[in-house]
Scaffold this motif. Sequence first.
Motif, short mmCIF file in Angstrom:
data_model
loop_
_atom_site.label_atom_id
_atom_site.label_comp_id
_atom_site.label_asym_id
_atom_site.label_seq_id
_atom_site.Cartn_x
_atom_site.Cartn_y
_atom_site.Cartn_z
N LYS A 82 0.84 -1.19 0.00
CA LYS A 82 0.00 0.00 0.00
C LYS A 82 0.88 1.24 0.00
O LYS A 82 2.09 1.17 0.17
CB LYS A 82 -0.91 0.00 1.23
N VAL A 83 0.25 2.37 -0.19
CA VAL A 83 0.93 3.65 -0.09
C VAL A 83 0.22 4.48 0.97
O VAL A 83 -0.92 4.21 1.32
CB VAL A 83 0.95 4.41 -1.43
N ARG A 84 0.90 5.47 1.47
CA ARG A 84 0.28 6.37 2.45
C ARG A 84 -0.17 7.63 1.72
O ARG A 84 0.64 8.35 1.14
CB ARG A 84 1.27 6.72 3.56
N ARG A 85 -1.45 7.87 1.71
CA ARG A 85 -2.01 9.03 1.01
C ARG A 85 -1.85 10.26 1.89
O ARG A 85 -2.19 10.25 3.07
CB ARG A 85 -3.48 8.77 0.69
N VAL A 86 -1.34 11.33 1.30
CA VAL A 86 -1.10 12.57 2.04
C VAL A 86 -1.60 13.75 1.22
O VAL A 86 -1.82 13.64 0.00
CB VAL A 86 0.40 12.76 2.36
N GLY A 87 -1.76 14.87 1.85
CA GLY A 87 -2.10 16.09 1.12
C GLY A 87 -0.92 16.51 0.26
O GLY A 87 0.24 16.35 0.64
N CYS A 88 -1.19 17.04 -0.91
CA CYS A 88 -0.12 17.41 -1.82
C CYS A 88 0.71 18.58 -1.32
O CYS A 88 1.81 18.83 -1.81
CB CYS A 88 -0.69 17.72 -3.21
N GLY A 89 0.20 19.30 -0.32
CA GLY A 89 0.98 20.36 0.29
C GLY A 89 2.07 19.82 1.18
O GLY A 89 3.01 20.54 1.54
N SER A 90 1.98 18.53 1.56
CA SER A 90 3.01 17.88 2.36
C SER A 90 4.05 17.25 1.45
O SER A 90 3.80 17.02 0.27
CB SER A 90 2.38 16.79 3.24
N GLU A 91 5.19 16.92 2.01
CA GLU A 91 6.22 16.25 1.23
C GLU A 91 5.70 14.88 0.80
O GLU A 91 5.14 14.13 1.61
CB GLU A 91 7.49 16.11 2.08
N HIS A 92 5.89 14.54 -0.46
CA HIS A 92 5.36 13.28 -0.98
C HIS A 92 6.28 12.71 -2.05
O HIS A 92 7.16 13.39 -2.56
CB HIS A 92 3.94 13.47 -1.53
N ASP A 93 6.03 11.43 -2.37
CA ASP A 93 6.82 10.75 -3.39
C ASP A 93 6.15 10.78 -4.76
O ASP A 93 6.84 10.71 -5.79
CB ASP A 93 7.04 9.28 -3.01
N GLY A 94 4.82 10.84 -4.78
CA GLY A 94 4.14 10.79 -6.06
C GLY A 94 2.80 11.49 -6.04
O GLY A 94 2.21 11.70 -4.97
N GLU A 95 2.33 11.86 -7.22
CA GLU A 95 1.03 12.52 -7.38
C GLU A 95 0.27 11.84 -8.52
O GLU A 95 0.83 11.62 -9.60
CB GLU A 95 1.22 14.00 -7.70
N VAL A 96 -0.97 11.48 -8.27
CA VAL A 96 -1.78 10.81 -9.28
C VAL A 96 -2.33 11.85 -10.26
O VAL A 96 -2.98 12.82 -9.85
CB VAL A 96 -2.94 10.02 -8.63
#
Length: 309
Positions: A82-96
């Motif tokens: 699974k992946v951990r879904r986060v707000g795009c304003g936070s640091e993230h690895d990917g965006e759908v």
Amino acid sequence: MIIGRLALKDIRWTGQGGRHEALWAIRINAAVTAVFVGGLVAISLPGGSDQVAVTDLKAHQCYVLTHEHEIDPHNGIGTLDKVRRVGCGSEHDGEVVGVWDAGRAWSDYPDDQETLESRASQECDRLTHGYARDFWRIPDGSTERYFAPTRSGWRYSGIHQVVCSVESNGAKGTLYQDPAVLGPHRTAYLDAENALDIVRAQVPDSPTADGAMSEWTVYAVHMASAEEAMVRALKAHQWPSDAAGPIAQVEASAQRAAAAWTKADGDREPNAVDRDAKAAEAIDAATPYDAARGSLHLTVSDPAPVRRV
């Protein structure tokens, strides 16, 4: 733009529970490099962060890869739960950037898995261009990925969707560009440029027409049509006075490239196809896209991205 073709790499994902128990294949679709200019607008998701199966991700959602995945950095093969879904304003690895329903193209899983991979690659490329709009502003080092179902996932768990994303370690903010914010002139230009870029990315695997004559002549037909479509789209729009000149130069270059691609289509010898295809590519490489973009206040530096499809 330099287009490079490399082999697809497999990454395996094993879901947990219910319909997610089926094995999925995660395919690396494209490695995209571009210059990052200016800040990105952050979009936050309500409700904080949560762990989800890849199949539950939707456009405009961002995620962080969890400790539950194991991917070999050398060959791109591994497992992902699974992946951990986060707000795009936070640091993230990917965006759908979008989800494509492959079930609308086929009632059953294609006989040849490469057929699904090829179509998924094209559809995700289209979705990425429509989402990010200005491809040149995607951060350097980003990777475009798609998550596609295996045959067992399709048949026994009803998983038909292909999830398309752009990954960039430590990214913040969204890649999405709203046409309403871009305005009619920049949107019209990017739509025309992106339509050509999507076709350009489908270059044959073989670097020459020798042994791949039909692939290259078909590609030449598609490129000639795409160049001509770009000319029509640019001519149909009423540009601001300071942008009309630079965009007219792009139109003229596209017309010359279309003529060269048409000539390549008419050739009957591989060497002749290679010669005229190279001539068309040289015309495209010399097209003053940066001047046209600059006149519309778009990103003007293209680092010749390499795309893995």
